[in-house]
Design an enzyme around this catalytic site. Structure first.
Site, PDB file in Angstrom:
ATOM      1  N   CYS A  19       0.889  -1.082   0.054  1.00 43.54           N
ATOM      2  CA  CYS A  19      -0.070   0.003  -0.124  1.00 43.54           C
ATOM      3  C   CYS A  19       1.070   1.304  -0.084  1.00 43.54           C
ATOM      4  O   CYS A  19       2.046   1.162   0.652  1.00 43.54           O
ATOM      5  CB  CYS A  19      -0.993   0.103   1.247  1.00 43.54           C
ATOM      6  N   ARG A  54       4.086  -0.458  -4.634  1.00 37.35           N
ATOM      7  CA  ARG A  54       3.806  -0.900  -3.216  1.00 37.35           C
ATOM      8  C   ARG A  54       2.505  -1.715  -3.308  1.00 37.35           C
ATOM      9  O   ARG A  54       2.016  -2.135  -2.328  1.00 37.35           O
ATOM     10  CB  ARG A  54       3.685   0.122  -2.481  1.00 37.35           C
ATOM     11  N   TRP A  75      -2.850  -2.657  -1.625  1.00 40.03           N
ATOM     12  CA  TRP A  75      -2.668  -3.933  -1.815  1.00 40.03           C
ATOM     13  C   TRP A  75      -3.464  -4.964  -0.779  1.00 40.03           C
ATOM     14  O   TRP A  75      -3.188  -4.627   0.407  1.00 40.03           O
ATOM     15  CB  TRP A  75      -0.911  -4.316  -1.498  1.00 40.03           C
ATOM     16  N   ASN A 128      -2.003   2.412   5.764  1.00 42.48           N
ATOM     17  CA  ASN A 128      -1.053   1.445   5.217  1.00 42.48           C
ATOM     18  C   ASN A 128      -0.712   0.394   6.450  1.00 42.48           C
ATOM     19  O   ASN A 128      -0.318   1.084   7.556  1.00 42.48           O
ATOM     20  CB  ASN A 128       0.440   2.118   4.845  1.00 42.48           C
ATOM     21  N   GLY A 129      -0.966  -0.774   6.190  1.00 42.30           N
ATOM     22  CA  GLY A 129      -0.686  -1.608   7.401  1.00 42.30           C
ATOM     23  C   GLY A 129      -1.940  -2.792   7.717  1.00 42.30           C
ATOM     24  O   GLY A 129      -2.541  -2.579   6.979  1.00 42.30           O
ATOM     25  N   GLU A 149      16.147 -19.218  -6.727  1.00 46.14           N
ATOM     26  CA  GLU A 149      16.053 -17.709  -7.002  1.00 46.14           C
ATOM     27  C   GLU A 149      15.453 -17.387  -8.582  1.00 46.14           C
ATOM     28  O   GLU A 149      14.505 -17.241  -8.866  1.00 46.14           O
ATOM     29  CB  GLU A 149      17.143 -16.817  -7.021  1.00 46.14           C
ATOM     30  N   LYS A 169      11.802 -16.170  -9.772  1.00 47.86           N
ATOM     31  CA  LYS A 169      11.850 -15.148 -10.656  1.00 47.86           C
ATOM     32  C   LYS A 169      10.837 -15.449 -11.698  1.00 47.86           C
ATOM     33  O   LYS A 169      10.216 -14.565 -12.128  1.00 47.86           O
ATOM     34  CB  LYS A 169      13.149 -14.928 -10.982  1.00 47.86           C
ATOM     35  N   GLU A 178       7.044 -15.807 -10.494  1.00 49.08           N
ATOM     36  CA  GLU A 178       6.216 -14.716 -10.079  1.00 49.08           C
ATOM     37  C   GLU A 178       6.001 -13.508 -11.146  1.00 49.08           C
ATOM     38  O   GLU A 178       5.093 -13.015 -11.042  1.00 49.08           O
ATOM     39  CB  GLU A 178       7.183 -13.788  -8.994  1.00 49.08           C
ATOM     40  N   HIS A 192      13.662 -38.986  -5.437  1.00 53.14           N
ATOM     41  CA  HIS A 192      12.968 -39.499  -4.197  1.00 53.14           C
ATOM     42  C   HIS A 192      11.385 -38.726  -4.478  1.00 53.14           C
ATOM     43  O   HIS A 192      10.617 -38.592  -3.324  1.00 53.14           O
ATOM     44  CB  HIS A 192      13.651 -38.631  -2.940  1.00 53.14           C
ATOM     45  N   LYS A 224       5.617  -4.640  -3.565  1.00 56.30           N
ATOM     46  CA  LYS A 224       7.037  -4.658  -3.498  1.00 56.30           C
ATOM     47  C   LYS A 224       7.586  -4.712  -2.244  1.00 56.30           C
ATOM     48  O   LYS A 224       8.453  -5.617  -1.732  1.00 56.30           O
ATOM     49  CB  LYS A 224       7.718  -3.251  -4.103  1.00 56.30           C
TER      50      LYS A 224
HETATM   51  C1  F6R Z   1      11.128 -11.529  -5.358  1.00 58.08           C
HETATM   52  C2  F6R Z   1      10.928 -10.530  -4.180  1.00 58.08           C
HETATM   53  C3  F6R Z   1      10.599 -10.772  -2.961  1.00 58.08           C
HETATM   54  C4  F6R Z   1      11.391 -10.047  -1.936  1.00 58.08           C
HETATM   55  C5  F6R Z   1      10.994 -10.436  -0.436  1.00 58.08           C
HETATM   56  C6  F6R Z   1      11.819  -9.636   0.523  1.00 58.08           C
HETATM   57  O1  F6R Z   1      11.293 -10.929  -6.760  1.00 58.08           O
HETATM   58  O2  F6R Z   1      11.316  -9.430  -4.477  1.00 58.08           O
HETATM   59  O3  F6R Z   1      10.425 -12.291  -2.624  1.00 58.08           O
HETATM   60  O4  F6R Z   1      12.931 -10.644  -2.082  1.00 58.08           O
HETATM   61  O5  F6R Z   1       9.452  -9.916  -0.321  1.00 58.08           O
HETATM   62  O6  F6R Z   1      11.762  -8.347   0.631  1.00 58.08           O
HETATM   63  P1  F6R Z   1      12.807  -7.262   1.078  1.00 58.08           P
HETATM   64  O7  F6R Z   1      14.167  -7.698   0.388  1.00 58.08           O
HETATM   65  O8  F6R Z   1      12.408  -6.028   0.749  1.00 58.08           O
HETATM   66  O9  F6R Z   1      12.783  -7.732   2.555  1.00 58.08           O
END
Ligand code: F6R
Length: 607
Positions: A2, A28, A74, A98-99, A477, A481, A484, A500, A602
Site C-alpha cells: 500500500c 507497493r 494491496w 498502510n498496514g 532464485e 523469478k 512470480e 525421491h 514490492k
Molecule cells: C521476489 C522479491 C521478494 C522479496 C521479499 C523480501 O522477486 O522481490 O521475494 O525479496 O519480499 O523483500 P525485502 O528484501 O524488501 O525484505
C-alpha cells in the site's frame, strides 16, 4: 505494501501531486487506488479498481485543491474493488491507511454497538470510525490520534483529514513507514521517498508512536506524550533517474542493466587496493563463531548463497531462516552469534519482527539493507548498505545481486580473519572483484541469446530448475523469478533429491534448467541431469567457461548458456544473470505485467 501520499500547499496542486506520487508508489500495491481532495471546503473522493491510470481517467485534473490524500492498495482485508479502496470516510474523518489492524473485529463490534454502520470489508474503515468517535468525544485532534493509537493493535501509518480543518493533514504511525517531505510553500506525506522525488528531496522520517500536523508553511511533530519535538531533516542522496525507466520497456530490464554499477558501488565502499581493507571497513566480525541469516523471498535465497560461501571458506556454521518462521520458533543464538537480516526495503514486516526477536535474545544484529534509514536499518546494531538505488520492479534483480555480493564480502572478511585466505589468494580475489562489473555487462549484452532460450520454454505449464550446493540456491532464485512474473509453475530441486519423488513429473519435453558451476560436484549434478534427459526432458544447461571445456560435446542437454568463469565467491553474480533475463523474456512473450505481477507488492509491510 500500500502506498500513501498527501499534499498540502499554496499552489493548489494536490491532484497533480497525488497522481504523480501514486504512480511512483504503484510498486507497493496496485489492486485499486483513490484520492480525497478539498473541493471548495468539501471532501471529494474518487476511487477506482485497478491501477493508477484507471483512476486518472476518472479525474478532472483541472480541479484546483490545496489539500488531498491518496492511496494505492494491496488488499489485505476485503477483496480489491472500488468500495474497499481508500480513502475511507466515516463521519468527519477521511483517511488512508498502510498496514493491518489486528484487533479490528473487536473494535468493529464496539463501534456497531455505538451505532456506526460499515459499508466496506476493510479494517481501515473501522479505524476511520474509531477516530471519528474519539474526535466527537475529545474535540482535540492530537489527543484523538494518541487515543486511537492506544486502542489500535497492529501495524499502521495513517494520513487523515478532519472535515473541520482543510488547512492541515494529520498523520501518525506505528510500524508502517511514513515520511513527511518538505517543499516551498507546500509539504507532503508519503510512505516512501520516490513518491515525492519529483517535487523535493528533503524529508523527515516519522518514527513509531509519533504524530504530525502538516500545513503549507510548517510541519509539527509530536512524541507519544504529545510534546512537540525537533526532527532531523534528511536529504535523499539518490537521483531521480534511478527511479525512472530511462528508455527501457520495463523497470525490471532497466534494473538488470543497472547491475554492473550497483556491484561496483557496493564493493567500493569497502575495498580499493587491498582486499584486507574489508576488515577495517566493515563491522568487526572476529568475535562470532556462528551466523544466523534471516530474510524473506529472494533475500532468503541470497542468504542461502551466503551460507554456502561462509561455511565453506570461513568454516563456521550458518543457519538461514525464513523470517516468517524464525519469529515463531525456538532459536539457539548466543553472544557468539551474529544475526544478519537481509532486506531490500528494510521494511518487510516478518524480517523486522525477526530482528526485534533477535535483539531480545541479546544477539548482535547486522542489517544488509538497500533503503537508507528504513526501519530494519535503523533498528539493527549495525547496517551494511547495498547500493542498489531505488528498485521499482516488484521482482527484485539488482538488489538480490547486491545482497549476494555483500554476503560474499562477509564470507571473504570472515575467511581472512580465520586465516583461510592467503595473501596471494586475496590478490586474485581482488582482481576478479574488479573485473565483475565488466563481466556482468558482457553477459547482459548477450540478452538476445537468452531470448532464444525463452522462446523454447515460454509456452509450457511447468519448468524445473536443478542444481547442487550454491547452484541449488541459484535455482531457487531462478525459479521464483520465473514463476512470480510469468505465472508458469516452476520448482527448484536439489539435483540429488529428484529421484525421491519429483522425477515422476518429468515427461517428454518438460523444460529443465540445470545449473552446473561448481567443479567440486559437477559430475554428480550431470548424472542427475542425465536421469531427466533419459526421461525426455528438454534440458537447458547453464555452466561456466571452465566446465564447458569438459562438457562441450556432451549430449545430456539440448542447449546451453555458458557464463564466464570466476572464483567461487563471485560466480553466483554471473550465473544469476541469464536466469533473470530469461524470466524477463518469458514473461514478456506471455504478455504479462512484468513490473507489477498479479497479487504481489514490492514492500511486504504486513505479516
Ligand atoms: C521476489 C522479491 C521478494 C522479496 C521479499 C523480501 O522477486 O522481490 O521475494 O525479496 O519480499 O523483500 P525485502 O528484501 O524488501 O525484505
Amino acid at each position: 505494501m500500500c502506498g500513501i501520499v498527501g499534499y498540502v500547499g499554496k499552489n493548489n496542486n494536490s491532484l497533480h501531486v497525488l497522481i504523480e506520487g501514486l504512480k511512483s508508489l504503484e510498486y507497493r500495491g496496485y489492486d485499486s487506488a483513490g484520492v480525497a481532495i478539498n473541493d471548495n471546503g468539501k471532501i471529494k473522493i474518487i476511487k477506482s479498481e485497478g491501477n493508477i491510470s484507471k483512476l486518472e481517467n476518472k479525474l478532472n485534473m483541472d480541479i484546483k485543491s490545496n489539500l488531498g490524500i491518496g492511496h494505492t492498495r494491496w488488499a489485505t482485508h476485503g477483496k480489491p474493488c472500488e468500495n474497499n479502496s481508500h480513502p475511507h470516510r466515516v463521519g468527519k474523518i477521511t483517511l488512508v491507511h498502510n498496514g493491518i489492524i489486528e484487533n479490528y473485529e473487536k473494535i468493529k463490534k464496539y463501534l456497531i454497538d455505538c451505532g456506526y454502520i460499515f459499508k466496506t470489508d476493510t479494517d481501515t474503515e473501522i479505524a476511520c470510525a474509531l477516530i471519528d468517535k474519539i474526535y466527537n468525544e475529545t474535540n482535540d485532534k492530537l489527543l484523538t490520534m494518541k487515543k486511537a493509537n492506544e486502542i489500535i493493535e497492529g501495524s499502521f501509518a495513517f494520513g487523515i483529514i478532519f472535515d473541520d480543518d482543510m488547512e492541515n493533514i494529520y498523520t501518525m504511525r506505528k510500524d508502517s513507514p511514513l515520511i513527511i517531505a518538505l517543499g516551498e510553500n507546500e509539504n507532503y506525506i508519503a510512505s516512501d521517498v520516490p513518491a515525492i522525488l519529483k517535487f523535493t528531496n528533503k524529508y523527515i522520517l516519522l518514527e513509531k508512536d509519533e504524530y504530525a500536523i502538516i500545513n503549507e508553511k510548517e510541519v509539527k511533530v509530536y512524541d507519544n506524550n504529545l510534546k512537540e519535538i525537533e526532527k532531523q531533516v534528511n536529504t535523499y542522496e539518490g537521483s531521480m533517474e534511478v527511479a525512472m525507466k530511462n528508455g527501457y520497456e520495463h523497470f525490471m530490464l532497466k534494473e538488470i542493466n543497472d547491475e554492473p554499477k550497483v556491484i561496483l558501488d557496493t564493493y567500493k565502499q569497502f575495498v580499493n587496493n587491498d582486499l584486507s581493507e574489508i576488515i577495517d571497513n566493515m563491522p568487526d566480525l572476529s568475535k562470532y563463531d556462528n551466523i544466523d541469516i534471516v530474510a524473506c523471498g529472494s533475500a532468503y535465497h541470497a542468504g542461502l548463497v551466503g551460507k554456502s560461501l561462509i561455511e565453506e571458506y570461513a568454516n563456521i556454521p550458518v543457519n538461514v531462516e525464513l523470517a516468517s518462521e524464525y519469529r515463531y520458533k525456538k532459536n539457539f543464538c548466543n553472544e557468539k552469534t551474529l544475526t544478519i537480516l537481509v532486506s531490500q526495503s528494510g521494511e518487510t514486516a516478518d524480517t523486522l519482527a525477526a530482528l526485534r526477536k533477535a535483539k531480545n535474545s541479546n544477539t548482535d544484529t547486522l542489517g544488509i539493507i538497500n533503503v537508507v534509514s528504513s526501519s530494519i536499518a535503523r533498528e539493527s546494531d549495525n547496517v551494511l548498505y547495498i547500493k542498489a538505488g531505488a528498485e521499482i520492479s516488484v521482482a527484485t534483480t539488482k538488489a538480490y545481486s547486491a545482497q549476494v555480493l555483500m554476503l560474499s564480502l562477509i564470507a571473504i572478511n570472515k575467511s581472512i580473519i580465520n586465516g583461510n585466505i592467503s595473501k596471494d589468494e586475496a590478490k586474485d580475489l581482488l582482481k576478479d572483484l574488479k573485473k565483475l562489473p565488466d563481466d556482468i555487462a558482457g553477459i547482459i549484452d548477450r540478452k538476445e541469446e537468452f531470448d532464444k532460450v525463452a522462446e523454447q520454454i515460454y509456452d509450457n505449464d511447468d519448468v524445473f530448475f536443478l542444481g547442487r550446493g550454491i547452484d541449488y540456491a541459484l535455482s531457487m532464485e531462478g525459479s521464483l523469478k520465473l514463476k512470480e512474473i510469468s505465472y508458469i509453475h516452476s520448482e527448484a530441486y536439489a539435483a540429488g533429491e529428484l529421484k525421491h519423488g519429483t522425477i515422476s513429473l518429468i515427461e517428454t519435453k518438460t523444460p529443465v534448467i540445470a545449473i552446473v558451476t561448481d567443479d567440486k560436484i559437477d559430475e554428480k549434478t550431470v548424472s542427475n541431469i542425465k536421469e531427466v534427459k533419459a526421461r525426455g526432458a528438454d534440458v537447458t544447461l547453464i555452466t561456466t567457461e571452465e566446465l564447458n571445456k569438459k562438457y562441450d560435446k556432451s549430449d545430456f542437454y539440448d542447449r546451453k548458456i555458458v557464463v564466464p568463469s570466476t572464483n567461487r565467491f563471485f560466480q553466483p553474480l554471473l550465473t544469476i544473470l541469464p536466469l533473470q533475463l530469461l524470466s524477463y523474456e518469458v514473461a514478456k512473450l506471455r504478455g504479462e505485467s512484468i513490473d507489477q505481477p498479479r497479487n504481489l507488492a514490492k514492500s511486504v509491510t504486513v505479516e
